[in-house]
Write a protein that holds these residues in place. Structure first.
Motif, short mmCIF file in Angstrom:
data_model
loop_
_atom_site.label_atom_id
_atom_site.label_comp_id
_atom_site.label_asym_id
_atom_site.label_seq_id
_atom_site.Cartn_x
_atom_site.Cartn_y
_atom_site.Cartn_z
N TYR A 177 27.66 6.15 39.55
CA TYR A 177 28.97 6.10 38.73
C TYR A 177 30.00 5.53 39.60
CZ TYR A 177 26.30 8.54 34.92
OH TYR A 177 25.52 8.96 34.29
N SER A 178 30.05 5.62 40.87
CA SER A 178 31.17 5.07 41.52
C SER A 178 31.68 3.61 41.53
CB SER A 178 30.88 5.48 43.08
OG SER A 178 29.78 4.87 43.69
N SER A 179 30.68 2.83 41.68
CA SER A 179 31.06 1.45 41.49
C SER A 179 31.50 1.29 40.02
CB SER A 179 29.85 0.75 41.73
OG SER A 179 28.51 0.71 40.86
N ILE A 180 30.95 2.02 38.96
CA ILE A 180 31.39 1.63 37.63
C ILE A 180 32.87 2.03 37.42
CG2 ILE A 180 30.67 1.86 35.20
CD1 ILE A 180 27.82 2.20 36.11
N PHE A 181 33.01 3.32 37.91
CA PHE A 181 34.41 3.86 37.67
C PHE A 181 35.31 3.09 38.57
CE2 PHE A 181 32.52 7.77 36.48
CZ PHE A 181 33.39 8.21 35.47
N TYR A 182 34.87 2.14 39.71
CA TYR A 182 36.07 1.30 40.36
C TYR A 182 36.54 0.29 39.46
CZ TYR A 182 37.24 -2.60 43.15
OH TYR A 182 37.87 -3.71 43.76
N ILE A 183 35.22 -0.25 38.86
CA ILE A 183 35.47 -1.69 37.80
C ILE A 183 36.39 -1.14 36.75
CG2 ILE A 183 34.36 -3.36 36.62
CD1 ILE A 183 32.06 -3.54 38.42
N LEU A 215 33.87 -7.63 31.36
CA LEU A 215 32.83 -8.61 31.43
C LEU A 215 32.13 -7.86 32.61
CD1 LEU A 215 30.63 -10.64 30.56
CD2 LEU A 215 32.21 -12.49 32.01
N ASP A 216 32.71 -7.69 33.88
CA ASP A 216 32.24 -7.27 34.96
C ASP A 216 31.84 -6.07 34.80
OD1 ASP A 216 33.26 -9.58 36.15
OD2 ASP A 216 35.32 -8.56 36.84
N LEU A 217 32.23 -5.04 34.04
CA LEU A 217 31.88 -3.81 33.96
C LEU A 217 30.51 -3.73 32.97
CD1 LEU A 217 32.44 -0.76 34.29
CD2 LEU A 217 33.78 -0.79 32.15
N CYS A 218 30.67 -4.66 32.14
CA CYS A 218 29.22 -4.74 31.13
C CYS A 218 27.95 -5.11 32.16
CB CYS A 218 29.51 -5.54 30.10
SG CYS A 218 28.05 -6.02 29.11
N ILE A 219 28.24 -6.21 33.09
CA ILE A 219 27.09 -6.65 33.68
C ILE A 219 26.76 -5.60 34.88
CG2 ILE A 219 26.80 -8.50 35.67
CD1 ILE A 219 28.41 -10.56 34.35
N GLN A 220 27.68 -4.87 35.43
CA GLN A 220 27.47 -3.71 36.22
C GLN A 220 26.82 -2.91 35.66
OE1 GLN A 220 28.47 -4.06 39.40
NE2 GLN A 220 28.19 -1.92 40.11
N LEU A 221 27.05 -2.33 34.67
CA LEU A 221 26.16 -1.18 33.87
C LEU A 221 24.68 -1.82 33.46
CD1 LEU A 221 26.36 1.57 32.62
CD2 LEU A 221 27.47 0.79 30.69
N PHE A 222 24.53 -3.07 33.12
CA PHE A 222 23.45 -3.56 32.50
C PHE A 222 22.54 -3.49 33.66
CE2 PHE A 222 20.75 -7.16 32.31
CZ PHE A 222 19.98 -6.84 31.09
N PHE A 292 30.23 5.02 29.07
CA PHE A 292 30.45 3.46 29.21
C PHE A 292 29.92 2.90 28.11
CE2 PHE A 292 30.05 5.42 33.52
CZ PHE A 292 31.23 5.36 33.92
N VAL A 293 29.73 3.45 26.95
CA VAL A 293 28.94 2.91 25.99
C VAL A 293 29.96 1.95 25.18
CG1 VAL A 293 29.87 4.34 23.92
CG2 VAL A 293 27.59 3.03 23.85
N ALA A 294 31.30 1.89 25.34
CA ALA A 294 32.45 1.07 24.82
C ALA A 294 32.21 -0.39 25.37
CB ALA A 294 33.73 1.53 25.04
N CYS A 295 31.83 -0.40 26.72
CA CYS A 295 31.87 -1.61 27.33
C CYS A 295 30.32 -2.53 27.60
CB CYS A 295 32.31 -1.66 28.93
SG CYS A 295 31.11 -0.72 29.78
N PHE A 296 29.48 -1.51 26.86
CA PHE A 296 27.89 -2.19 26.88
C PHE A 296 27.47 -1.38 25.53
CE2 PHE A 296 23.53 -1.96 28.58
CZ PHE A 296 23.36 -3.30 28.11
N PRO A 297 27.65 -1.72 24.22
CA PRO A 297 27.20 -1.20 23.23
C PRO A 297 25.76 -1.20 22.95
CG PRO A 297 28.87 -2.81 22.57
CD PRO A 297 28.47 -3.04 24.23
#
Length: 314
Positions: A177-183, A215-222, A292-297
């Motif tokens: 989660y660290s990289s996702i929290f950073y973005i 968009l960056d957060l969505c790609i990172q999570l995906f 993080f569901v809000a950025c990646f439904p």
């Protein structure tokens, strides 16, 4: 916003029903109020014990390791875990530098004219590099966590499993989660304004694209979530099938005429940790589909497909 609130309420209801089911099972199995003193010591603990004391519950003599011998081990194991977490945070900084380097390379090409495509390439490259490091650190720390927990000399199996769970969950939370929290919360927040930019090591900090950081957060999570599911399912299904295929090619697995118990004896052994890895995977996945569901439904959809496949694999 209302959709996200409904998702949060659903996650909360899931937790409450889970705790209710857990309490019901504990009552049925008569494990409510189970005390550690009722549990016998681990054989590994008895082997390393240097003295004996009277158990206040069973009133029997049991081996014991003095706290003066265990506390330095606990402190050392904790420092090693903190060091490994620091490596993860340093890797996030390295991925940031890598993304800046990719951005600089793209700025010198014709792709710089297409802002949408260049943003996807930069985010995808950074997410892929971060995902590879996440898998590497997870594999390394899995072995380190077991070595540290064995070295701490815990008395009962429950204490051993609790210590191992704390190490693994704490590390994997930071690792995934660290990289996702950073973005989500840091990237593009402290850049400053022209001409007074806030520099980091003499360079401008990473900025969000014109579409924002979503968009960056969505790609990172995906990349992290779906990549983890894909690799995990391949290791659970592809590797065992590959081993069976190799055995059949070499003639070692020609057991068609053998009884069932002989064929079952050749199956993969039950892992020493039991369902620990399965629960760890579900906890990490639960964080993906709630925090993080809000950025990646589509995260709950991928989680559903993964769980259906897991039911068949397990």
């Amino acid at each position: 916003k209302q959709w996200y609130q409904r998702r949060v309420r659903g996650a909360r209801l899931f937790l409450e029903f889970w705790k209710r089911e857990q309490s019901s099972r504990a009552f049925e199995w008569d494990t409510l109020g189970f005390e550690g003193q009722d549990e016998p010591p681990r054989p590994q603990y008895e082997q390393k014990a240097t003295e004996t004391v009277v158990n206040p519950v069973t009133m029997k003599m049991e081996p014991r390791i003095p706290n003066t011998a265990r506390y330095p081990r606990l402190a050392s194991a904790f420092m090693v875990s903190i060091f490994m977490i620091s490596l993860v945070l340093a890797a996030v900084l390295g991925v940031i530098v890598y993304r800046l380097a990719v951005r600089g390379i793209i700025a010198k090409t014709d792709l710089n004219n297409d802002m949408a495509l260049s943003g996807i390439i930069i985010s995808g490259a950074g997410a892929s590099a971060d995902f590879i490091f996440i898998l590497f650190m997870s594999t390394i720390y899995y072995k380190i966590a077991h070595m540290l927990t064995d070295w701490e000399m815990h008395r009962t199996q429950t204490e051993y499993e609790d210590a191992l769970s704390f190490k693994m969950y704490m590390f994997q939370f930071v690792n995934f989660y660290s990289s996702i929290f950073y973005i989500a919360f840091i990237q593009g927040r402290f850049n400053g304004t022209p001409p007074e930019y806030n520099l980091l090591l003499g360079y401008r900090q990473e900025e969000c694209s014109s579409f924002g950081c979503l968009l960056d957060l969505c790609i990172q999570l995906f990349v992290i979530m779906v990549g983890k599911q894909t690799i995990g399912n391949f290791l659970e299904l592809g590797v065992p099938r590959l081993k069976v295929w190799l055995k059949r090619r070499s003639g070692e697995d020609d057991m068609k005429n053998f009884p069932n118990w002989d064929r079952e004896f050749q199956l993969e052994p039950w892992p020493e940790d039991g369902l620990f890895d399965e629960y760890l995977e579900m906890v990490i996945q639960y964080g993906f589909i709630t925090i993080f569901v809000a950025c990646f439904p589509l995260a709950p959809v991928f989680a559903l497909f993964n769980n259906i496949i897991e039911l068949r694999l397990d």
